[in-house]
Design an enzyme around this catalytic site. Structure first.
Site, mmCIF file in Angstrom:
data_model
loop_
_atom_site.group_PDB
_atom_site.id
_atom_site.type_symbol
_atom_site.label_atom_id
_atom_site.label_comp_id
_atom_site.label_asym_id
_atom_site.label_seq_id
_atom_site.Cartn_x
_atom_site.Cartn_y
_atom_site.Cartn_z
ATOM 1 N N LYS A 81 3.155 0.289 7.252
ATOM 2 C CA LYS A 81 3.000 -0.047 8.671
ATOM 3 C C LYS A 81 4.114 -1.008 9.061
ATOM 4 C CE LYS A 81 -0.999 -0.979 11.610
ATOM 5 N NZ LYS A 81 -2.261 -1.708 11.641
HETATM 6 C C1 E4P Z 1 -4.593 -0.952 13.986
HETATM 7 O O1 E4P Z 1 -3.749 -0.370 13.387
HETATM 8 C C2 E4P Z 1 -4.342 -2.166 14.785
HETATM 9 O O2 E4P Z 1 -3.747 -3.142 14.030
HETATM 10 C C3 E4P Z 1 -5.644 -2.636 15.388
HETATM 11 O O3 E4P Z 1 -6.334 -1.511 15.912
HETATM 12 C C4 E4P Z 1 -5.507 -3.734 16.406
HETATM 13 O O4 E4P Z 1 -6.754 -3.948 17.019
HETATM 14 P P1 E4P Z 1 -7.088 -5.261 17.873
HETATM 15 O O5 E4P Z 1 -6.273 -5.227 19.110
HETATM 16 O O6 E4P Z 1 -8.564 -5.133 18.161
HETATM 17 O O7 E4P Z 1 -6.753 -6.443 17.013
#
Ligand code: E4P
Length: 219
Positions: free
Chosen positions: A84
């Site tokens: 990622k």
């Molecule tokens: C997933 O890959 C993201 O990091 C995550 O969905 C972020 O979510 P949030 O905005 O609720 O922290």
């Protein structure tokens, strides 16, 4: 549509996986902090052993050379690791390198369709538009999913749209309507998806009527 769980909590991953509908896991540094992960690589290895699908592990570096070094290390943990990478200039360059090396990537922190198109051009496997965080600042997160879908379809782009920052079932439902390829959700949202009050009251009535039938057969 693929279902991913958005957590670093092993119990939650097991619970979602036991449902039999889980296609992958996304983690991020905040989610790791939430469960107090001390050995990040070891933790990712555990998750990769638990499930067959893709597991996103986020790099912390922000400079090209370091992102590439860190990403290669993460990718070596297991075949189902997806590196990622944040949607910044050096991140895009690194995604290009990873894609040439056959390393899967999830480009994270996407808040515009133009960002998504650049990530796709660099060869990202997944692009993660953050719906909830856009809604938080009074901007329509769902419109971003629709725009990216339209653009990717215009050019037959294969990068998968991973709807992220999903906070409730309507985010999921709208993402599905708009053709997002993947939805990553916290466990509570996955559980909310299968709930309906009419299912519960309907089942209650069926079971009560069945009991009544058994009683009447005794007469
Ligand atoms: C997933 O890959 C993201 O990091 C995550 O969905 C972020 O979510 P949030 O905005 O609720 O922290």
């Amino acid at each position: 549509m693929k279902f991913f769980i958005d957590t670093a909590n092993l119990d939650e991953i097991k619970e979602a996986n036991d449902l039999g509908v889980l296609d992958g896991v996304t983690t991020n540094p905040s989610l790791c902090m939430k469960v107090g992960v001390s050995d990040f690589e070891g933790h990712i290895a555990k998750i990769c052993n638990m499930i067959e699908g893709d597991v996103s592990a986020e790099v912390i570096s922000t400079e090209y050379d370091e992102i590439v070094e860190e990403g290669r290390k993460l990718a070596a943990i297991a075949d189902n690791v997806v590196v990622k990478v944040p949607l910044i200039k050096d991140g895009i360059k690194a995604i290009k390198t990873f894609s040439e090396e056959g390393i899967k990537t999830n480009c994270t922190l996407c808040f515009s369709a133009s960002q998504a198109l650049i990530a796709a051009k660099a060869g990202a496997t997944y692009i993660s538009p953050f719906i909830g965080r856009l809604d938080d600042i009074s901007t329509d997160g769902m419109q971003l999913i629709a725009d990216i879908r339209l653009i990717f379809d215009n050019y037959a782009i294969e990068t998968e749209i991973l709807a992220a920052s999903i906070r409730h079932p309507m985010h999921f439902l709208e993402s599905a309507r708009m053709g997002a390829d993947v939805a990553t959700m916290p466990l509570n949202v996955i559980e909310q998806l299968l709930k309906h009050p009419l299912t519960d009251s309907g089942l209650e009535r069926f079971l009560a009527d069945w009991d009544k039938l058994q009683e009447s057969l005794k007469d």
